[in-house]
Enzyme design. Structure first.
Site, PDB file in Angstrom:
ATOM      1  N   SER A   1      15.175  21.484 -16.271  1.00 43.34           N
ATOM      2  CA  SER A   1      14.010  22.307 -16.541  1.00 43.34           C
ATOM      3  C   SER A   1      14.499  23.652 -17.058  1.00 43.34           C
ATOM      4  O   SER A   1      15.544  24.149 -16.633  1.00 43.34           O
ATOM      5  CB  SER A   1      13.210  22.496 -15.251  1.00 43.34           C
ATOM      6  OG  SER A   1      12.427  23.669 -15.339  1.00 43.34           O
TER       7      SER A   1
ATOM      8  N   GLU B   1      10.129   7.995 -17.212  1.00 39.75           N
ATOM      9  CA  GLU B   1       8.780   8.559 -17.420  1.00 39.75           C
ATOM     10  C   GLU B   1       8.258   8.235 -18.819  1.00 39.75           C
ATOM     11  O   GLU B   1       7.086   7.906 -19.004  1.00 39.75           O
ATOM     12  CB  GLU B   1       8.800  10.078 -17.226  1.00 39.75           C
ATOM     13  CG  GLU B   1       8.877  10.497 -15.775  1.00 39.75           C
ATOM     14  CD  GLU B   1       8.985  12.021 -15.645  1.00 39.75           C
ATOM     15  OE1 GLU B   1       8.048  12.613 -15.119  1.00 39.75           O
ATOM     16  OE2 GLU B   1       9.990  12.597 -16.073  1.00 39.75           O
TER      17      GLU B   1
ATOM     18  N   LYS C   1      16.132  21.359 -11.046  1.00 40.30           N
ATOM     19  CA  LYS C   1      15.474  20.127 -11.487  1.00 40.30           C
ATOM     20  C   LYS C   1      16.364  19.172 -12.253  1.00 40.30           C
ATOM     21  O   LYS C   1      17.184  19.567 -13.071  1.00 40.30           O
ATOM     22  CB  LYS C   1      14.291  20.477 -12.391  1.00 40.30           C
ATOM     23  CG  LYS C   1      13.194  21.201 -11.656  1.00 40.30           C
ATOM     24  CD  LYS C   1      12.282  20.248 -10.957  1.00 40.30           C
ATOM     25  CE  LYS C   1      11.218  19.834 -11.934  1.00 40.30           C
ATOM     26  NZ  LYS C   1      10.154  19.103 -11.271  1.00 40.30           N
TER      27      LYS C   1
ATOM     28  N   HIS D   1       0.828  -1.219   0.000  1.00 43.07           N
ATOM     29  CA  HIS D   1       0.000   0.000   0.000  1.00 43.07           C
ATOM     30  C   HIS D   1       0.859   1.265   0.000  1.00 43.07           C
ATOM     31  O   HIS D   1       0.422   2.315   0.463  1.00 43.07           O
ATOM     32  CB  HIS D   1      -0.950   0.040   1.212  1.00 43.07           C
ATOM     33  CG  HIS D   1      -1.672  -1.239   1.461  1.00 43.07           C
ATOM     34  ND1 HIS D   1      -2.905  -1.532   0.916  1.00 43.07           N
ATOM     35  CD2 HIS D   1      -1.313  -2.338   2.175  1.00 43.07           C
ATOM     36  CE1 HIS D   1      -3.281  -2.741   1.294  1.00 43.07           C
ATOM     37  NE2 HIS D   1      -2.325  -3.256   2.049  1.00 43.07           N
TER      38      HIS D   1
END
Ligand code: ARG
Length: 469
Positions: A288, A301, A294, A167
């Site tokens: 970024s 992804e 970043k 979980h």
């Protein structure tokens, strides 16, 4: 319009122009053509044609000389295509007619005999099977490469401890190597699914002709042997029309992508500042344009995102097939783009993982610190009490109280004093701290398939022996 005008109209340009009185509409030509994408199968198309020609010569439909001219002509065409010297024409609709037309252009009359006892329907089904068989052989190798990287990571990090989750809540400490081997097992089944699918791909439609078989005395077993097929298909209607072998492949492919997507998801989570378990090499990330701090895990992804394309291809093929009456229908031409896209996506995604995994930077200290939070050894304390004679349900209750105390005072179980622990049950003694450590907890799961580092090492050795890594 005079008869002479009629005869000079363009319909004779089409290979099947004989029964037509007007040329195909330009838009329809472009709409129905497949050469822009099926040219990809030129190698398989040529291999299939060469085998067909050899077989025709064997059974006496072609002379040995005609066969040689055809085979030589096809080899020359292959050479031209490979060096980029072949003008594909949409007027010739697909890869099959482009190559056949060029063959006749090059070798004359003999070229026109190649299509004897064959239809584009069994030809395209054969090409697709040859194409997919080749791709499966490449993909199984690529899966093994990712598995090898995982085994190496597992071996190196067998003693590295991180929290295991259920979980997405801290559950029990586990070995990072064990986690890598979970990924390994997923891919192992994926590999075997592809091999299993390959058996049903490797059946030869040639000889089925348009749908009913052919009146020529073809030696189908011989053609099959030349092309490395397991056997000729048993039913011509089925062989030219069904694309279940592609659907099967795409469902195996979807599972591979779902697995890679899950792996990608964990890498993305783990490389976040909040987890900090791993770092991806800079070359697999981007920055970024606005936020200087970043470092985005673009490669995982993208793999996660691309899984949608492959599942989409599976759904496309299922919908394409449903409701098609026997035998061949033009609908089937739509099998190609989704399949090709899925194959490309799979190849890219597997390659990304094979390249990335060996360079994964593992932050052992961060993982360890995380495993020390969240009461990951609570089950170990309960098991300890069971060994001291408490029934498991009662032990569960006792430990639950200790955890609540830990939450209130901001401490892990291993950070409590013996005195404090004994308040929850008098049976607790000094040896409890052995089971409350991460190492003790992990080492205790010394059961086949468990997370104890020596079990992880056993599995690594077994995987190495089985796969020859
Ligand atoms: N381009 C077609 C396909 O991809 C080849 C078979 C065409 N057969 C036909 N009878 N129109 O399926």
């Amino acid at each position: 319009m005079s008869l002479a005008d009629d005869l000079t109209n363009d319909t004779t340009k089409e290979m099947w122009g004989g029964r037509f009185t007007e040329p195909v509409d330009e838009f329809v030509k472009a709409f129905t053509a497949s050469v822009t994408f099926d040219a990809r199968m030129y190698r398989q198309d040529i291999a299939g044609s060469k085998a067909h020609a050899r077989m025709l010569a064997k059974v006496g439909v072609l002379t040995a000389e005609e066969c040689e001219r055809i085979v030589k002509g096809l080899d020359d065409i292959l050479f031209d295509i490979e060096r980029g010297d072949f003008a594909w024409s949409v007027d010739l609709e697909d890869v099959h007619m482009n190559i056949e037309a060029r063959l006749t252009e090059r070798i004359g009359e003999a070229g026109k005999k190649l299509h004897t006892g064959r239809s584009r329907n069994d030809q395209v089904a054969t090409d697709m099977r040859l194409y997919l068989r080749d791709e499966i052989d490449g993909l199984t190798g690529q899966i093994r490469a990712v598995q090898k990287a995982l085994v190496e990571l597992a071996e190196r990090e067998a003693d590295t401890i991180l929290p295991g989750f259920t979980h997405l809540q801290v559950a029990q400490p586990i070995s990072f190597g064990h986690h890598m081997l979970a990924w390994f097992e997923m891919l192992d089944r994926d590999h075997d699914r592809l091999l299993d699918c390959r058996k049903r791909v490797n059946v030869m439609p040639l000889g089925s002709a348009a749908l009913a078989g052919t009146s020529y005395p073809l030696d189908r077993a011989y053609t099959a042997e030349l092309l490395g097929f397991e056997r000729p298909s048993r039913n011509s209607l089925d062989a030219v029309s069904d694309r279940d072998f592609i659907i099967e492949f795409l469902s195996a492919a979807s599972l591979i992508m779902v697995h890679l997507s899950r792996m990608a998801e964990e890498l993305i989570l783990w490389s976040s500042a909040q987890f900090g378990f791993v770092d991806l090499p800079d070359r697999f990330c981007t920055g970024s344009s606005i936020m200087p701090q970043k470092k985005n895990p673009d490669v995982p992804e993208l793999v996660r995102g691309k899984s949608g394309r492959v599942v989409g291809a599976l759904v496309s093929l299922l919908m394409l097939m449903k409701s098609q009456p026997l035998a061949y229908n033009k609908d089937n031409q739509e099998d190609k783009e989704p399949l090709f896209d899925a194959v490309d996506t799979l190849k890219g995604s597997l390659r990304a993982f094979a390249d990335m995994l060996p360079h994964l930077i593992v932050d052992r200290a961060r993982m360890r610190a995380a495993a020390l939070r969240g009461f990951s050894t609570a089950t170990d304390l309960a098991d300890y009490l069971v060994r001291k004679g408490l029934p498991f349900r009662d032990a569960h209750e006792v430990v639950g109280k200790a955890v609540r105390f830990g939450v209130e005072t901001g401490r892990d179980l291993s950070e409590m004093s013996l005195d404090e622990l004994q308040r929850f049950d008098a049976r607790i003694e000094a040896d409890v701290f052995e089971v409350l450590t991460l190492e003790g907890s992990v080492a205790a799961r010394d059961i086949e398939g468990g997370t104890a580092p020596n079990q992880v090492r056993r599995q690594v050795a077994a995987a190495r022996a089985r796969l020859g890594f």
